[in-house]
Design a protein around this motif. Structure first.
Motif, PDB file in Angstrom:
ATOM      1  N   ILE A 147       5.508  -0.414   7.977  1.00 18.00           N
ATOM      2  CA  ILE A 147       5.649  -0.661   6.303  1.00 18.00           C
ATOM      3  C   ILE A 147       4.702   0.952   6.447  1.00 18.00           C
ATOM      4  O   ILE A 147       3.615   0.983   5.182  1.00 18.00           O
ATOM      5  CB  ILE A 147       4.988  -1.720   6.167  1.00 18.00           C
ATOM      6  CG1 ILE A 147       3.715  -2.226   7.276  1.00 18.00           C
ATOM      7  CG2 ILE A 147       6.624  -3.496   6.409  1.00 18.00           C
ATOM      8  CD1 ILE A 147       3.524  -3.600   7.357  1.00 18.00           C
ATOM      9  N   GLN A 148       3.866   0.819   7.241  1.00 20.30           N
ATOM     10  CA  GLN A 148       2.890   2.135   7.630  1.00 20.30           C
ATOM     11  C   GLN A 148       2.858   3.036   7.336  1.00 20.30           C
ATOM     12  O   GLN A 148       2.418   4.502   6.602  1.00 20.30           O
ATOM     13  CB  GLN A 148       1.806   2.132   8.725  1.00 20.30           C
ATOM     14  CG  GLN A 148       1.142   0.722   9.321  1.00 20.30           C
ATOM     15  CD  GLN A 148       0.978   0.387   7.887  1.00 20.30           C
ATOM     16  OE1 GLN A 148       0.282   0.795   6.967  1.00 20.30           O
ATOM     17  NE2 GLN A 148       0.868  -1.455   8.384  1.00 20.30           N
ATOM     18  N   LEU A 164       7.926   5.839   2.982  1.00 23.22           N
ATOM     19  CA  LEU A 164       8.741   4.905   2.564  1.00 23.22           C
ATOM     20  C   LEU A 164       8.461   3.956   1.681  1.00 23.22           C
ATOM     21  O   LEU A 164       8.551   3.253   0.907  1.00 23.22           O
ATOM     22  CB  LEU A 164       9.491   3.342   3.712  1.00 23.22           C
ATOM     23  CG  LEU A 164      10.576   4.230   4.630  1.00 23.22           C
ATOM     24  CD1 LEU A 164      11.336   3.513   5.534  1.00 23.22           C
ATOM     25  CD2 LEU A 164      11.443   4.220   3.609  1.00 23.22           C
ATOM     26  N   PHE A 165       6.718   3.962   1.611  1.00 19.79           N
ATOM     27  CA  PHE A 165       6.355   2.627   1.046  1.00 19.79           C
ATOM     28  C   PHE A 165       4.553   3.302   0.853  1.00 19.79           C
ATOM     29  O   PHE A 165       3.360   3.900   1.660  1.00 19.79           O
ATOM     30  CB  PHE A 165       5.555   1.321   2.071  1.00 19.79           C
ATOM     31  CG  PHE A 165       6.964   0.430   2.648  1.00 19.79           C
ATOM     32  CD1 PHE A 165       7.570  -0.091   2.002  1.00 19.79           C
ATOM     33  CD2 PHE A 165       7.115   1.143   3.860  1.00 19.79           C
ATOM     34  CE1 PHE A 165       8.105  -0.837   2.286  1.00 19.79           C
ATOM     35  CE2 PHE A 165       8.178   0.299   4.618  1.00 19.79           C
ATOM     36  CZ  PHE A 165       8.937  -0.624   3.324  1.00 19.79           C
ATOM     37  N   PRO A 166       5.033   4.150  -0.077  1.00 17.98           N
ATOM     38  CA  PRO A 166       3.633   4.731  -1.061  1.00 17.98           C
ATOM     39  C   PRO A 166       2.356   4.253  -1.206  1.00 17.98           C
ATOM     40  O   PRO A 166       2.844   2.746  -1.803  1.00 17.98           O
ATOM     41  CB  PRO A 166       4.374   5.757  -1.781  1.00 17.98           C
ATOM     42  CG  PRO A 166       5.962   5.111  -2.849  1.00 17.98           C
ATOM     43  CD  PRO A 166       5.909   4.304  -1.212  1.00 17.98           C
ATOM     44  N   ILE A 167       1.537   4.583  -0.750  1.00 19.25           N
ATOM     45  CA  ILE A 167       0.306   4.079  -1.012  1.00 19.25           C
ATOM     46  C   ILE A 167      -0.461   3.559  -2.303  1.00 19.25           C
ATOM     47  O   ILE A 167      -0.699   2.064  -3.062  1.00 19.25           O
ATOM     48  CB  ILE A 167      -0.382   4.520  -0.515  1.00 19.25           C
ATOM     49  CG1 ILE A 167      -1.943   3.728  -0.037  1.00 19.25           C
ATOM     50  CG2 ILE A 167      -1.138   5.477  -1.201  1.00 19.25           C
ATOM     51  CD1 ILE A 167      -2.135   2.806   0.934  1.00 19.25           C
ATOM     52  N   TYR A 221      -0.602  -4.962   0.276  1.00 18.65           N
ATOM     53  CA  TYR A 221       0.216  -6.345  -0.253  1.00 18.65           C
ATOM     54  C   TYR A 221       1.069  -5.592   1.293  1.00 18.65           C
ATOM     55  O   TYR A 221       2.015  -7.137   0.993  1.00 18.65           O
ATOM     56  CB  TYR A 221       0.825  -5.873  -1.092  1.00 18.65           C
ATOM     57  CG  TYR A 221       1.748  -5.864  -1.696  1.00 18.65           C
ATOM     58  CD1 TYR A 221       1.791  -6.844  -2.647  1.00 18.65           C
ATOM     59  CD2 TYR A 221       2.925  -4.986  -1.445  1.00 18.65           C
ATOM     60  CE1 TYR A 221       3.644  -7.427  -3.063  1.00 18.65           C
ATOM     61  CE2 TYR A 221       4.354  -5.376  -1.682  1.00 18.65           C
ATOM     62  CZ  TYR A 221       4.254  -6.651  -2.285  1.00 18.65           C
ATOM     63  OH  TYR A 221       5.334  -7.123  -3.558  1.00 18.65           O
ATOM     64  N   ARG A 222       1.643  -4.669   1.710  1.00 19.16           N
ATOM     65  CA  ARG A 222       2.014  -4.419   2.817  1.00 19.16           C
ATOM     66  C   ARG A 222       1.710  -5.460   4.128  1.00 19.16           C
ATOM     67  O   ARG A 222       3.071  -5.833   4.399  1.00 19.16           O
ATOM     68  CB  ARG A 222       2.536  -3.471   3.136  1.00 19.16           C
ATOM     69  CG  ARG A 222       3.158  -1.960   2.370  1.00 19.16           C
ATOM     70  CD  ARG A 222       2.704  -0.717   3.113  1.00 19.16           C
ATOM     71  NE  ARG A 222       1.600   0.418   2.491  1.00 19.16           N
ATOM     72  CZ  ARG A 222       1.100   1.234   3.184  1.00 19.16           C
ATOM     73  NH1 ARG A 222       1.473   1.610   4.085  1.00 19.16           N
ATOM     74  NH2 ARG A 222      -0.188   1.791   2.791  1.00 19.16           N
ATOM     75  N   THR A 223       0.944  -5.739   4.767  1.00 19.35           N
ATOM     76  CA  THR A 223       1.117  -6.415   5.208  1.00 19.35           C
ATOM     77  C   THR A 223       1.117  -7.836   5.117  1.00 19.35           C
ATOM     78  O   THR A 223       1.608  -8.073   5.695  1.00 19.35           O
ATOM     79  CB  THR A 223      -0.792  -6.230   5.755  1.00 19.35           C
ATOM     80  OG1 THR A 223      -0.510  -5.335   6.737  1.00 19.35           O
ATOM     81  CG2 THR A 223      -0.541  -7.304   7.192  1.00 19.35           C
TER      82      THR A 223
END
Length: 203
Positions: A155-156, A160-163, A170-172
């Motif tokens: 997820i970092q 894939l998961f633009p900041i 949110y991701r964590t």
């Protein structure tokens, strides 16, 4: 002086990136000569290695202290998540990917150490959760530990998961909830929902 250099360099590397920060930048920030830095570190790669493992050691120590409190396993994971979020802000989460790109040998060794540590702590957490009735009894702790590690590191990835769309927080948080919902018992789900509610209330 060596410890001071490591602290300042770590701060700059995490904030600005391992590639962009030069030895001159570190010397200027500390108001010392570059020669002083080279007295303690053969080259930038050596300094990067020391800084990377210093962060790793700091996080490992913090996780060990949380686990030593012997909280219930769900609370333990929430506390670890909170601790890591305090350690690594949004502008620091891409640092490991930079490390892997520009210092692949250091990145590989760090990744292996992180895997070993997370497998150890996750397996202990799962065993405790099963023993206390919070987690399902048929879990393969080794498999779940590796899956959890893959997700936490994955997820970092900002491709894939633009900041700008998914903050680090949110991701964590979303991934932790996703992980726990997959392994809890009905009793564990009650506890999980309680923690989610309290956590969101406190934010």
């Amino acid at each position: 002086m060596k410890d001071k250099i490591i602290r300042k360099a770590t701060e700059l590397f995490l904030k600005l990136g391992f590639k962009s920060v030069t030895m001159d930048d570190i010397a200027n920030e500390m108001a010392i000569s570059k020669k002083t830095i080279y007295t303690h570190f053969k080259n930038k790669t050596t300094l990067v290695r020391e800084c990377a493992f210093s962060v790793m050691d700091s996080i490992t120590t913090g996780i060990d202290q949380i686990c030593a409190l012997d909280s219930n396993p769900i609370e333990e994971l929430f506390e670890i998540k909170k601790f890591i979020m305090q350690k690594l802000e949004d502008d620091q989460t891409s640092s490991q990917f930079q490390l892997q790109k520009y210092y692949p040998e250091i990145g590989k060794k760090l990744h292996q150490n992180q895997l070993e540590k997370m497998l150890e702590s996750t397996q202990k957490n799962i065993k405790k959760g099963i023993d206390q009735g919070f987690y399902r009894k048929n879990l393969d702790s080794d498999f779940i530990g590796r899956l959890y590690f893959m997700g936490i590191t994955g997820i970092q990835n900002e491709d894939l998961f633009p900041i700008e769309k998914f903050s680090s927080k949110y991701r964590t948080e979303e991934y932790l909830e996703y992980h726990l919902r997959g392994i809890v018992t009905p009793e564990g789900l009650i506890t999980l929902n309680k923690f989610i509610k309290e956590h969101k209330t406190n934010d």
